[in-house]
Design a protein around this motif. Structure first.
Motif, mmCIF file in Angstrom:
data_model
loop_
_atom_site.group_PDB
_atom_site.id
_atom_site.type_symbol
_atom_site.label_atom_id
_atom_site.label_comp_id
_atom_site.label_asym_id
_atom_site.label_seq_id
_atom_site.Cartn_x
_atom_site.Cartn_y
_atom_site.Cartn_z
ATOM 1 N N THR A 161 0.934 -1.203 -0.075
ATOM 2 C CA THR A 161 -0.072 -0.155 0.077
ATOM 3 C C THR A 161 0.887 1.234 -0.258
ATOM 4 O OG1 THR A 161 -0.256 -0.187 2.519
ATOM 5 C CG2 THR A 161 -1.922 -1.308 1.018
ATOM 6 N N ASP A 162 2.238 1.203 -0.560
ATOM 7 C CA ASP A 162 3.015 2.439 -0.544
ATOM 8 C C ASP A 162 3.115 3.030 -1.776
ATOM 9 O OD1 ASP A 162 5.856 3.305 -0.603
ATOM 10 O OD2 ASP A 162 5.398 3.004 1.604
ATOM 11 N N LYS A 163 3.481 4.164 -2.011
ATOM 12 C CA LYS A 163 3.463 5.076 -3.103
ATOM 13 C C LYS A 163 4.698 4.644 -3.733
ATOM 14 C CE LYS A 163 5.947 9.000 -1.051
ATOM 15 N NZ LYS A 163 6.466 8.260 -0.065
ATOM 16 N N ASP A 164 5.461 3.816 -3.362
ATOM 17 C CA ASP A 164 6.775 3.445 -4.015
ATOM 18 C C ASP A 164 6.545 2.327 -5.184
ATOM 19 O OD1 ASP A 164 8.315 5.257 -2.529
ATOM 20 O OD2 ASP A 164 8.984 3.957 -0.956
#
Length: 166
Positions: free
Chosen positions: A5-8
């Motif tokens: 769920t990370d923007k990375d």
């Protein structure tokens, strides 16, 4: 895709994971690469629903087993050469297969494997075969070209000096 769920997680990182074989368990590389946009969209929808704080209408009834999977479209499979090229570019080594193995059967009867070179004595003449991995050209003080060539087989690699007179 559901757990990250990370923007990375972006297109470039997902493509790199697919190309180096990290997702081979989930599908063929060509098909996965063709569906990167679908996969990124699926991930964004999951993240959006988590961030909204709203539970699914059926989350309290797990026995219904709502299908939350992604549908992958058909794409042509990646060739073995493409896979090897991606592994070499992204990891610096071959994971699935070493291209030298295609030629090994022609050479092994009269060549010495790189792993066995340590057993040769100084002055012994040996014949080796391998695939050229890198070539670095330098100019000597006398303005002549000299090469540092890294050659590898499926057991290791060596560096060969190619002097200007060759």
């Amino acid at each position: 895709l559901e757990r990250i769920t990370d923007k990375d997680l972006n297109k470039k990182s997902l493509e790199s994971f697919i190309k180096c074989g990290a997702f081979d368990e989930f599908g063929e590389r060509g098909k996965l690469l063709g569906n990167v946009e679908n996969m990124i969209g699926f991930n964004k929808e999951i993240v959006k629903s988590i961030n909204s704080g709203q539970a699914s209408l059926f989350s309290s009834a797990p026995q219904l087993e709502i299908d939350n999977s992604i549908r992958l479209e058909a794409y042509p499979a990646a060739s073995r050469q493409e896979k090897l090229s991606w592994e070499r570019e992204l990891l610096g080594l071959y994971i699935t297969y070493h291209p030298y193995k295609d030629y090994k059967k022609h050479f092994e009867s009269f060549t010495t494997a790189f792993k066995d070179l340590k057993q040769a004595k100084d002055g012994d003449q040996v014949t080796v075969a391998g695939i050229v991995a890198t070539v670095q050209k330098i100019i000597t003080r006398t303005q002549k070209s000299m090469l540092f060539v890294k050659i590898e087989d499926d057991s290791g690699s060596i560096e060969v000096l190619v002097f200007p007179n060759l």
